[in-house]
Design an enzyme around this catalytic site. Sequence first.
Site, PDB file in Angstrom:
ATOM      1  N   GLY A  30       0.796  -1.236   0.000  1.00  0.00           N
ATOM      2  CA  GLY A  30       0.000   0.000   0.000  1.00  0.00           C
ATOM      3  C   GLY A  30       0.821   1.275   0.000  1.00  0.00           C
ATOM      4  CE1 TYR A 168       2.205  -2.534  12.162  1.00  0.00           C
ATOM      5  CE2 TYR A 168       1.520  -0.676  13.522  1.00  0.00           C
ATOM      6  CZ  TYR A 168       1.855  -1.192  12.286  1.00  0.00           C
ATOM      7  OH  TYR A 168       1.837  -0.384  11.184  1.00  0.00           O
ATOM      8  N   PRO A 198       3.172   7.257  10.069  1.00  0.00           N
ATOM      9  CG  PRO A 198       3.194   6.034   8.090  1.00  0.00           C
ATOM     10  CD  PRO A 198       3.897   6.158   9.406  1.00  0.00           C
ATOM     11  CE1 TYR A 200      -5.694   2.091  12.706  1.00  0.00           C
ATOM     12  CE2 TYR A 200      -4.972   4.054  13.879  1.00  0.00           C
ATOM     13  CZ  TYR A 200      -5.250   2.701  13.862  1.00  0.00           C
ATOM     14  OH  TYR A 200      -5.080   1.953  15.004  1.00  0.00           O
TER      15      TYR A 200
HETATM   16  N1  CAA Z   1     -10.212   1.581  19.320  1.00  0.00           N
HETATM   17  C1  CAA Z   1     -11.368   1.566  20.009  1.00  0.00           C
HETATM   18  N2  CAA Z   1     -11.936   0.431  20.447  1.00  0.00           N
HETATM   19  C2  CAA Z   1     -11.313  -0.716  20.171  1.00  0.00           C
HETATM   20  C3  CAA Z   1     -10.112  -0.763  19.468  1.00  0.00           C
HETATM   21  C4  CAA Z   1      -9.570   0.449  19.036  1.00  0.00           C
HETATM   22  N3  CAA Z   1      -8.431   0.499  18.362  1.00  0.00           N
HETATM   23  N4  CAA Z   1      -9.722  -2.045  19.346  1.00  0.00           N
HETATM   24  C5  CAA Z   1     -10.669  -2.769  19.972  1.00  0.00           C
HETATM   25  N5  CAA Z   1     -11.650  -1.974  20.453  1.00  0.00           N
HETATM   26  C6  CAA Z   1     -12.825  -2.379  21.191  1.00  0.00           C
HETATM   27  C7  CAA Z   1     -13.812  -3.144  20.315  1.00  0.00           C
HETATM   28  O1  CAA Z   1     -14.642  -2.281  19.572  1.00  0.00           O
HETATM   29  C8  CAA Z   1     -14.571  -3.924  21.366  1.00  0.00           C
HETATM   30  O2  CAA Z   1     -15.467  -3.053  22.005  1.00  0.00           O
HETATM   31  P1  CAA Z   1     -16.863  -3.589  22.602  1.00  0.00           P
HETATM   32  O3  CAA Z   1     -16.498  -4.608  23.642  1.00  0.00           O
HETATM   33  O4  CAA Z   1     -17.515  -2.363  23.127  1.00  0.00           O
HETATM   34  O5  CAA Z   1     -17.584  -4.191  21.415  1.00  0.00           O
HETATM   35  C9  CAA Z   1     -13.489  -4.281  22.377  1.00  0.00           C
HETATM   36  O6  CAA Z   1     -12.430  -3.304  22.193  1.00  0.00           O
HETATM   37  C10 CAA Z   1     -12.899  -5.663  22.190  1.00  0.00           C
HETATM   38  O7  CAA Z   1     -12.504  -5.773  20.847  1.00  0.00           O
HETATM   39  P2  CAA Z   1     -12.942  -6.989  19.928  1.00  0.00           P
HETATM   40  O8  CAA Z   1     -14.344  -7.457  20.242  1.00  0.00           O
HETATM   41  O9  CAA Z   1     -12.679  -6.592  18.504  1.00  0.00           O
HETATM   42  O10 CAA Z   1     -11.904  -8.111  20.399  1.00  0.00           O
HETATM   43  P3  CAA Z   1     -11.366  -9.301  19.561  1.00  0.00           P
HETATM   44  O11 CAA Z   1     -10.551 -10.132  20.478  1.00  0.00           O
HETATM   45  O12 CAA Z   1     -12.438  -9.911  18.742  1.00  0.00           O
HETATM   46  O13 CAA Z   1     -10.387  -8.580  18.489  1.00  0.00           O
HETATM   47  C11 CAA Z   1      -8.618  -7.164  17.767  1.00  0.00           C
HETATM   48  C12 CAA Z   1      -9.232  -7.903  18.930  1.00  0.00           C
HETATM   49  C13 CAA Z   1      -8.215  -8.127  16.655  1.00  0.00           C
HETATM   50  C14 CAA Z   1      -7.374  -6.471  18.315  1.00  0.00           C
HETATM   51  C15 CAA Z   1      -9.601  -6.137  17.182  1.00  0.00           C
HETATM   52  O14 CAA Z   1     -10.202  -5.406  18.211  1.00  0.00           O
HETATM   53  C16 CAA Z   1      -8.936  -5.136  16.262  1.00  0.00           C
HETATM   54  O15 CAA Z   1      -8.713  -5.444  15.088  1.00  0.00           O
HETATM   55  N6  CAA Z   1      -8.636  -3.945  16.779  1.00  0.00           N
HETATM   56  C17 CAA Z   1      -7.983  -2.891  15.997  1.00  0.00           C
HETATM   57  C18 CAA Z   1      -6.497  -2.913  16.224  1.00  0.00           C
HETATM   58  C19 CAA Z   1      -5.875  -1.868  15.369  1.00  0.00           C
HETATM   59  O16 CAA Z   1      -6.119  -0.690  15.522  1.00  0.00           O
HETATM   60  N7  CAA Z   1      -5.035  -2.283  14.435  1.00  0.00           N
HETATM   61  C20 CAA Z   1      -4.426  -1.372  13.533  1.00  0.00           C
HETATM   62  C21 CAA Z   1      -4.110  -2.107  12.277  1.00  0.00           C
HETATM   63  S1  CAA Z   1      -3.601  -1.034  10.985  1.00  0.00           S
HETATM   64  C22 CAA Z   1      -2.100  -0.558  11.441  1.00  0.00           C
HETATM   65  O17 CAA Z   1      -1.529  -1.015  12.381  1.00  0.00           O
HETATM   66  C23 CAA Z   1      -1.474   0.477  10.571  1.00  0.00           C
HETATM   67  C24 CAA Z   1      -0.969   1.591  11.402  1.00  0.00           C
HETATM   68  O18 CAA Z   1       0.225   1.705  11.549  1.00  0.00           O
HETATM   69  C25 CAA Z   1      -1.917   2.559  11.948  1.00  0.00           C
END
Ligand code: CAA
Length: 260
Positions: A30, A168, A198, A200
């Site tokens: 990307g 990460y 960066p 998101y």
């Molecule tokens: N911000 C706010 N709330 C968040 C959150 C976040 N970043 N991550 C998780 N939550 C919340 C969920 O919405 C959920 O809330 P509720 O209980 O109110 O529904 C709670 O925390 C638990 O999360 P999950 O139900 O999703 O838990 P899970 O075990 O099924 O999944 C997870 C965990 C895979 C970490 C998933 O929450 C997720 O994908 N989170 C995002 C993580 C993230 O931000 N990754 C960035 C990837 S891109 C990147 O990294 C590029 C970069 O440099 C920016």
Amino acid sequence: RRPPRSTLFPYTTLFRSLYKKAIVTGGTGGIGEAVCQRFVQDGYKVVAAYNNKEKAEAWQIAQKEAGFDIDIVHCPVTDFDACGVAIKWVEDNVGPIDILVNNAGITKDGMFKKMPIERWDAVIDTNLNSVFNMTRQVFEGMVERGFGRIINVSSVNGQLGQMGQVNYSAAKAGMHGFTKALARETARKGVTVNTISPGYVATPMVMAIAEDVRKKIEGGIPTGRLCKPEEIAHGISFLASELAAYTTGSDLSMNGGLFM
Ligand code: CAA
């Protein structure tokens, strides 16, 4: 009569740029693709380092059709010796490397209490150990030639810490320490070392986050939108430029105000 310096200036800078060689790890991904394209526009000879041969070959053809002539090299960034082989190939076939962008990165997100060690190791290897593996290969040549640009693509999540990303966030924060320490070693040698962080960015990596979670994150970004890959490429283009010579050991945060 010689034109005034103000008229000559952009042309002399561009002329010198034409000879620069750049390698971008994760070049077919990307942010990597946007960086490769921008570097071509900046007048550099560009090599995209890849891990997946089939994807990279198709990507190279598509780039050519779009007007971007980019070399590719197989380079599994987690393997120090393989990085050495890839760099040797570039040096023999393209020329000495002036600009290295350590951009390759993966996510293996998961809440800490459920995170197996394999997910920790994979992210630290690909996102942090790779920076050593690549930089170590090009560093001495840059110092000998008195010019180099090392740009490490970190992340806002290395500064902010992110739920579900201890691996990460640790790797990306580690890049800042690496950058600042090496920048001190090279500050008087014409080699700059910087991170860009960066926020998101609208790439497959971010689009892979579950939609409800992604929407929550987007809602918290002051600019109210995801970043475009070319906006990050613009920052990297600056850090790679001749005129960024006084910028070293620094971080360029481009996160839409998510972390101030
Ligand atoms: N911000 C706010 N709330 C968040 C959150 C976040 N970043 N991550 C998780 N939550 C919340 C969920 O919405 C959920 O809330 P509720 O209980 O109110 O529904 C709670 O925390 C638990 O999360 P999950 O139900 O999703 O838990 P899970 O075990 O099924 O999944 C997870 C965990 C895979 C970490 C998933 O929450 C997720 O994908 N989170 C995002 C993580 C993230 O931000 N990754 C960035 C990837 S891109 C990147 O990294 C590029 C970069 O440099 C920016």
